[in-house]
Motif scaffolding. Structure first.
Motif, PDB file in Angstrom:
ATOM      1  N   CYS A 108       0.830  -1.202   0.000  1.00  0.00           N
ATOM      2  CA  CYS A 108       0.000   0.000   0.000  1.00  0.00           C
ATOM      3  C   CYS A 108       0.869   1.258   0.000  1.00  0.00           C
ATOM      4  O   CYS A 108       0.546   2.241  -0.665  1.00  0.00           O
ATOM      5  CB  CYS A 108      -0.967   0.002   1.185  1.00  0.00           C
ATOM      6  SG  CYS A 108      -0.245   0.382   2.780  1.00  0.00           S
ATOM      7  N   PHE A 123      -7.709   5.697  -5.714  1.00  0.00           N
ATOM      8  CA  PHE A 123      -9.046   5.126  -5.852  1.00  0.00           C
ATOM      9  C   PHE A 123      -9.189   4.408  -7.190  1.00  0.00           C
ATOM     10  O   PHE A 123      -9.645   3.262  -7.263  1.00  0.00           O
ATOM     11  CB  PHE A 123     -10.066   6.262  -5.723  1.00  0.00           C
ATOM     12  CG  PHE A 123     -11.499   5.849  -5.830  1.00  0.00           C
ATOM     13  CD1 PHE A 123     -12.139   5.211  -4.777  1.00  0.00           C
ATOM     14  CD2 PHE A 123     -12.230   6.120  -6.979  1.00  0.00           C
ATOM     15  CE1 PHE A 123     -13.467   4.841  -4.867  1.00  0.00           C
ATOM     16  CE2 PHE A 123     -13.560   5.757  -7.077  1.00  0.00           C
ATOM     17  CZ  PHE A 123     -14.182   5.119  -6.017  1.00  0.00           C
ATOM     18  N   PHE A 126      -6.751   1.244  -7.526  1.00  0.00           N
ATOM     19  CA  PHE A 126      -7.209   0.063  -6.808  1.00  0.00           C
ATOM     20  C   PHE A 126      -8.368  -0.619  -7.533  1.00  0.00           C
ATOM     21  O   PHE A 126      -8.490  -1.845  -7.499  1.00  0.00           O
ATOM     22  CB  PHE A 126      -7.602   0.437  -5.376  1.00  0.00           C
ATOM     23  CG  PHE A 126      -6.475   0.286  -4.398  1.00  0.00           C
ATOM     24  CD1 PHE A 126      -5.333   1.060  -4.523  1.00  0.00           C
ATOM     25  CD2 PHE A 126      -6.546  -0.621  -3.354  1.00  0.00           C
ATOM     26  CE1 PHE A 126      -4.287   0.928  -3.628  1.00  0.00           C
ATOM     27  CE2 PHE A 126      -5.499  -0.765  -2.462  1.00  0.00           C
ATOM     28  CZ  PHE A 126      -4.361   0.006  -2.596  1.00  0.00           C
ATOM     29  N   THR A 150      -6.228  -1.744   1.681  1.00  0.00           N
ATOM     30  CA  THR A 150      -6.995  -0.497   1.739  1.00  0.00           C
ATOM     31  C   THR A 150      -7.137   0.010   3.164  1.00  0.00           C
ATOM     32  O   THR A 150      -6.992   1.211   3.429  1.00  0.00           O
ATOM     33  CB  THR A 150      -8.392  -0.712   1.118  1.00  0.00           C
ATOM     34  OG1 THR A 150      -8.240  -1.147  -0.231  1.00  0.00           O
ATOM     35  CG2 THR A 150      -9.197   0.569   1.142  1.00  0.00           C
ATOM     36  N   PRO A 161     -11.780   4.262   4.199  1.00  0.00           N
ATOM     37  CA  PRO A 161     -11.530   3.167   3.261  1.00  0.00           C
ATOM     38  C   PRO A 161     -12.795   2.587   2.639  1.00  0.00           C
ATOM     39  O   PRO A 161     -12.718   1.827   1.674  1.00  0.00           O
ATOM     40  CB  PRO A 161     -10.847   2.118   4.148  1.00  0.00           C
ATOM     41  CG  PRO A 161     -11.475   2.323   5.488  1.00  0.00           C
ATOM     42  CD  PRO A 161     -11.692   3.820   5.607  1.00  0.00           C
ATOM     43  N   MET A 164     -13.449   2.956  -1.187  1.00  0.00           N
ATOM     44  CA  MET A 164     -12.494   2.152  -1.942  1.00  0.00           C
ATOM     45  C   MET A 164     -12.836   0.674  -1.866  1.00  0.00           C
ATOM     46  O   MET A 164     -12.784  -0.039  -2.865  1.00  0.00           O
ATOM     47  CB  MET A 164     -11.073   2.403  -1.431  1.00  0.00           C
ATOM     48  CG  MET A 164     -10.557   3.795  -1.753  1.00  0.00           C
ATOM     49  SD  MET A 164      -8.856   4.077  -1.166  1.00  0.00           S
ATOM     50  CE  MET A 164      -7.955   2.949  -2.220  1.00  0.00           C
ATOM     51  N   ILE A 165     -13.206   0.200  -0.679  1.00  0.00           N
ATOM     52  CA  ILE A 165     -13.543  -1.218  -0.504  1.00  0.00           C
ATOM     53  C   ILE A 165     -14.771  -1.576  -1.329  1.00  0.00           C
ATOM     54  O   ILE A 165     -14.809  -2.621  -1.999  1.00  0.00           O
ATOM     55  CB  ILE A 165     -13.758  -1.550   0.984  1.00  0.00           C
ATOM     56  CG1 ILE A 165     -12.428  -1.477   1.740  1.00  0.00           C
ATOM     57  CG2 ILE A 165     -14.370  -2.950   1.140  1.00  0.00           C
ATOM     58  CD1 ILE A 165     -12.558  -1.693   3.238  1.00  0.00           C
ATOM     59  N   GLU A 168     -13.826  -1.689  -4.956  1.00  0.00           N
ATOM     60  CA  GLU A 168     -12.974  -2.857  -5.201  1.00  0.00           C
ATOM     61  C   GLU A 168     -13.801  -4.132  -5.297  1.00  0.00           C
ATOM     62  O   GLU A 168     -13.551  -4.997  -6.148  1.00  0.00           O
ATOM     63  CB  GLU A 168     -11.946  -2.998  -4.081  1.00  0.00           C
ATOM     64  CG  GLU A 168     -10.859  -1.940  -4.090  1.00  0.00           C
ATOM     65  CD  GLU A 168     -10.167  -1.809  -2.752  1.00  0.00           C
ATOM     66  OE1 GLU A 168      -9.408  -0.837  -2.582  1.00  0.00           O
ATOM     67  OE2 GLU A 168     -10.385  -2.666  -1.859  1.00  0.00           O
TER      68      GLU A 168
END
Length: 453
Positions: A108, A123, A126, A150, A161, A164-165, A168
């Protein structure tokens, strides 16, 4: 409907409502409903001990085919899918071993440094990474380590996060739809109907590639305010640790990288080697524990057993829908109303698969639908099996992205977030994932119409 079918549906609906309400831990809900399925549906409604045995599915673990498949064949999806459970557990152990070696913090920080610690480029990077990796590695594995990265990154850069999660997870499911080994439904469809890695890549891969561009733009627009607000906060690189400092032990770091590389190779080639995902998961877990030495017990303690229990209970409840024939009724509905219209058939298959997969695990649903699409192709003039297969693949793979329980990657990703103090409610998850699912399913249907119908 029979009493058994009614009971199976009621238990599933009650379980779903309780999970959405979030008053109890979800593994307790699914295990409790799973036990009720065994007692009420199979015991009272069906009076069948065979249904109990089939749903518990323990006997499958002791067969050769569970660990090694000498020739292509459809994977069993009846009851508890122990292959999935063992695989996820093995990957969890591997991920914990990699985390202990400092791999995720190193990764990371390296990635953050490459994009100059800016949230928006990070962002997007990922999302791209999640999609590409999920084409070759099971989406569960991708989310296991990407979500961990993340969270580590969020702590270091002091950002949220969750956006982003969530992006993803969606991109992992989308990337997984591009190839045969990306998502479990594709593995089942490919091995049952004789499709290769390249068959998927040249068909669903094209759809996934076009959809990925749209999805990246969508998620950027959905979270742009949060990203821009976080992007305004300057990060002083001098106060951040050097990526190399994250490596706790060079030996452990190298070992974990080798183990991960072997896992990738085995997953990409398992269709050729005959090694099942259960075998791969078990081997990876054993090797990780052996190389961990005195820290093996520590790794075992860190496994997310709540998620594994959640899966077991969910499989039991879905087993009730399978054993009572509810899923077959849903599948048979397609053949009855579609007639010989290929475009109507594609539309029904992709949307029904997407909607059902949002609430019912997409693995058993895909397996239930395979004989239906094969029968439709054989009995309806001018109906091509390949076209129906790609519609089924995209519907089950993408539809599962709409809710937190629709696909295994969703459950794992939200579990990693919760474990690290970032709970993701149903409302927060569905707010962006459900519209994205509708967009991609619509795009997929239109591409299939234009290319095959």
């Amino acid at each position: 409907m029979t009493i058994a079918q009614i009971l199976a549906l009621v238990i599933f609906v009650v379980m779903f409502i309780m999970i959405v309400m979030e008053h109890f831990e979800r593994q307790n809900i699914t295990i409790g409903c799973g036990i009720l399925t065994l007692l009420l549906v199979f015991g009272f409604g069906m009076r069948s001990i065979d249904a109990v045995i089939d749903t518990l599915n323990l006997q499958s673990i002791f067969t050769v085919d569970f660990w090694y498949v000498a020739k292509e064949s459809g994977e069993s999806s009846s009851g508890i899918n122990w292959s999935t459970i063992i695989f996820i557990a093995g990957m969890m152990i591997m991920v914990e071993g990699m985390a202990k070696a400092g791999f995720f913090q190193w990764l990371c920080m390296r990635l953050a440094k490459l994009v100059h610690y800016k949230p928006i480029p990070l962002f997007i990077a990922f999302m791209l990474m999640s999609s590409v990796l999920a084409m070759f590695i099971d989406s569960i594995t991708v989310i296991l380590f990407l979500a961990a990265v993340t969270v580590e990154l969020a702590k270091l850069l002091k950002i949220d996060p969750v956006p982003m999660i969530l992006s993803e997870i969606f991109c992992a499911n989308l990337g997984g739809s591009a190839t045969m080994c990306g998502d479990p439904p594709n593995i089942i469809i490919g091995t049952s109907l004789g499709y290769s890695f390249w068959d998927f890549l040249s068909n669903t891969g094209v759809i996934a590639g076009i959809s990925l561009i749209i999805v990246i733009i969508y998620f950027y627009l959905a979270y742009r305010k949060e990203l821009m607000r976080e992007g305004n906060e300057k990060v002083d690189p001098s106060v951040l640790p050097d990526p190399k400092a994250a490596i706790t032990s060079k030996r452990e770091f190298a070992t974990s990288c080798v183990i991960f590389g072997c896992a990738v190779v085995m997953l990409v080639t398992h269709a050729q080697t005959g090694l099942t995902v259960a075998f791969i998961g078990a081997v990876i877990a054993v090797v990780t524990l052996i190389t961990a030495g005195s820290f093996a017990l520590e790794l075992l303690k860190k496994v997310d057993y709540k998620t594994l229990l959640f899966f077991i209970g969910l499989f039991m409840v879905v087993g009730g829908l399978e054993q009572t024939g509810v899923l077959e009724i849903i599948a048979g509905f397609i053949g009855k109303i579609s007639g010989g219209n290929l475009m109507l058939m594609v539309a029904i298959i992709i949307w029904l698969s997407a909607i059902a997969s949002a609430f019912v695990d997409n693995i058993p649903f895909a397996a239930t639908m395979i004989p239906v699409v094969r029968s439709l192709a054989m009995t309806q003039p001018g109906v091509d099996l390949d076209t129906l297969s790609w519609a089924l693949s995209m519907g089950t793979d993408i539809g599962g992205s709409a809710t937190p329980i629709g696909a295994s990657a969703n459950v794992v990703g939200t579990s990693v977030a919760l474990k690290n103090g970032y709970p993701i409610s149903w409302g927060k998850y569905c707010k962006t994932a459900a519209p994205a699912t509708i967009i991609v399913v619509t795009v997929s249907m239109l591409i299939i119409f234009a290319r095959y119908c």
